[in-house]
Design an enzyme around this catalytic site. Structure first.
Site, PDB file in Angstrom:
ATOM      1  N   MET B  12       0.808  -1.222   0.000  1.00 41.83           N
ATOM      2  CA  MET B  12       0.000   0.000   0.000  1.00 41.83           C
ATOM      3  C   MET B  12       0.845   1.277   0.000  1.00 41.83           C
ATOM      4  SD  MET B  12      -3.085  -1.294   0.500  1.00 41.83           S
ATOM      5  CE  MET B  12      -4.132  -0.049   1.242  1.00 41.83           C
ATOM      6  N   CYS B  13       0.208   2.365  -0.462  1.00 46.34           N
ATOM      7  CA  CYS B  13       0.792   3.702  -0.347  1.00 46.34           C
ATOM      8  C   CYS B  13       0.729   4.115   1.131  1.00 46.34           C
ATOM      9  CB  CYS B  13       0.000   4.733  -1.153  1.00 46.34           C
ATOM     10  SG  CYS B  13      -0.029   4.396  -2.925  1.00 46.34           S
ATOM     11  N   PRO B  14       1.717   4.798   1.647  1.00 45.33           N
ATOM     12  CA  PRO B  14       2.968   5.188   1.009  1.00 45.33           C
ATOM     13  C   PRO B  14       4.115   4.226   1.302  1.00 45.33           C
ATOM     14  CG  PRO B  14       2.764   6.388   3.057  1.00 45.33           C
ATOM     15  CD  PRO B  14       1.656   5.358   3.019  1.00 45.33           C
TER      16      PRO B  14
END
Ligand code: HEM
Ligand code: HEM
Ligand code: SF4
Ligand code: SF4
Ligand code: SF4
Lengths: 317, 74
Positions: B12-14
């Site tokens: 996942m971001c970030p």
């Protein structure tokens, strides 16, 4: 003995302030100056003037000391319009509070029918999405227009991009940052990242070359494509503001309407000045500009604003 | 040709960006890191952050639901 004056320049009401704190204070006069009566007997909230919600840490330290000294309950509150409010201040101490705030260069906010302290998000100085220097603009508007009398309150805000954290759609006059993206075929490698990066489906990829096919109608002018492109094939052509008019919050919220799709920084002061002039000429006492626009007609306003808004053609055009 | 590869599918971001950044920092200037990213949020965000760090994206290939990037360490 009165040795200091705070003059409310909008109503020419002079609030006498002295350093002994023994002066009588006229509550009606104080209403225009950011002193807000609390439920508790004799106690008021002192709202500070913090354009864009920004303070130097140096000033904040000094404000903390003053708040600690004068708040009977030892509390402050961050207002919904980004100002710091010192709660539970005894009105008999107003003069001292104001004098001490003045000493550190901190002003008190305004209330009532006049231009209020502008709010702003972080903007391009440090927010990765920011396209305009919202903090600089808020500071400019505060310095130029704060306290100017209007038929009713007049709230402005600056958002740095279409995410619109500063809620320009809820303002009497709101400014939202935009960028006009421009594409150069030579540097494009057809990688398709820009069409993935665009959240508005404004960029399709050519099925053969991968190169972008741009749809300005869907574009929000956020600049994500420019930031994402690995080869700088997308570049910023110019930066500016979408201008929105006639929004408000409260019991009967109204959404502001877009009246200009690309106003450059340097035209913002003129746009605000002309809008205030129009509002003062057309608005009834106690009527927000949104209601005045409904009654008088948006066309009337747009015609008046033509000298400022002309030649500010839509981005992507 | 790449000197190293990092497969960030499902990351996942970030965190995906942070992993890319750490990996790049462990490499020598001019070396190439291959980064595999999901479409959607990761491809919307990671390339621009890589660019902002000063690294160069030298190649991008779309393979179905994901992207294969070649990043040159600055
Ligand atoms: C003596 C005059 C007034 C004082 C002292 C006063 C005080 C306040 C305060 C302390 C706030 C919260 C501000 C913040 O979060 O930063 C506020 C918000 C608000 N006030 Fe007043 N007010 C006054 C008059 C009025 C009047 C006359 C109206 C409307 C007719 C009004 C409408 C609102 C609205 C709509 C908000 C909140 C929404 C927004 O942020 O746009 N106020 N006011
Ligand atoms: C602490 C002080 C006050 C606060 C927080 C406050 C807040 C509000 C809010 C949130 C609204 C809804 C505004 C909107 O629809 O935009 C409002 C409306 C109104 N307020 Fe106040 N107000 C305050 C003081 C006053 C005072 C002192 C007056 C008059 C002397 C006043 C007169 C009005 C009127 C006439 C409206 C109706 C305007 C409309 O619906 O268009 N308010 N106020
Ligand atoms: S409006 Fe845009 S620039 Fe401003 S804080 Fe929100 S995301 Fe950042
Ligand atoms: S500026 Fe327009 S085309 Fe570019 S990413 Fe934003 S919405 Fe899409
Ligand atoms: S991101 Fe840049 S290089 Fe890639 S397709 Fe779009 S414009 Fe071309």
């Amino acid at each position: 003995m009165t040795d200091h004056f705070i003059e409310d320049k909008t109503t020419k009401v002079t609030v006498a302030v002295d350093n002994t704190g023994a002066q009588k204070v006229d509550f009606n006069d104080l209403k225009s100056g950011g002193f807000i009566k609390q439920r508790q007997k004799d106690l008021f909230t002192v709202r500070l003037r913090c354009p864009g919600g920004r303070l130097s840490t140096e000033k904040l330290l000094e404000i903390s000391k003053i708040a600690h000294k004068y708040s009977k309950k030892g509390v402050v509150h961050f207002s919904f319009r980004q100002s710091l409010e010192i709660l539970y201040v005894d009105y008999k101490e107003f003069s001292n509070v104001v004098a001490e705030l003045e000493k550190i260069g901190q002003k008190v906010a305004s209330c009532g029918p006049r231009v209020r302290v502008p709010t702003a998000c972080g903007g391009c100085e440090y927010n990765p999405n920011g396209l305009t220097d919202t903090q600089k603009m808020a500071d400019m508007v505060d310095k130029t227009f704060f306290g100017t009398p209007t038929p009713h309150k007049f709230k402005t805000s600056f958002s740095g991009c279409p995410i619109d954290c500063a809620r320009t759609k809820e303002m009497d006059m709101g400014f939202q940052g935009v960028v006009d993206p421009t594409w150069e075929e030579e540097s494009c490698t057809g990688c398709t990242i820009c069409s993935e990066a665009c959240k508005e489906d404004a960029i399709a990829s050519d099925p053969d070359t991968g190169k972008p096919i741009f749809d300005p109608v869907k574009c929000l002018f956020c600049g994500d494509c420019i930031r994402a492109c690995p080869t700088e094939a997308w570049k910023p052509k110019r930066y500016g503001h979408i201008v929105r008019i006639g929004g408000k919050h409260g019991r009967h919220p109204m959404e502001a309407v877009e009246v200009c799709s690309f106003l450059p920084d340097e035209k913002v002061p003129e746009a605000i000045k002309m809008t205030i002039d129009w509002y003062n000429a057309n608005g009834k006492r106690g009527e927000r500009i949104g209601n005045a626009l409904k009654r008088v007609g948006l066309d009337n306003y747009l015609k008046y604003m033509e000298p400022v808004f002309q030649n500010t053609a839509k981005a992507g055009a | 040709m790449s000197d190293s590869t990092i497969d960030l599918r499902g990351v996942m971001c970030p965190i995906n960006f942070v992993k890319t950044k750490l990996k790049l920092e462990a490499m020598n200037p001019g070396e190439i890191l291959e980064v595999i990213l999901d479409s959607g949020d990761p491809i919307q965000n990671v390339p621009k952050s890589i660019k902002e760090e000063g690294h160069k994206i030298v190649e991008v290939k779309k393979e179905g639901d994901f992207f294969r990037l070649k990043v040159q360490r600055s």
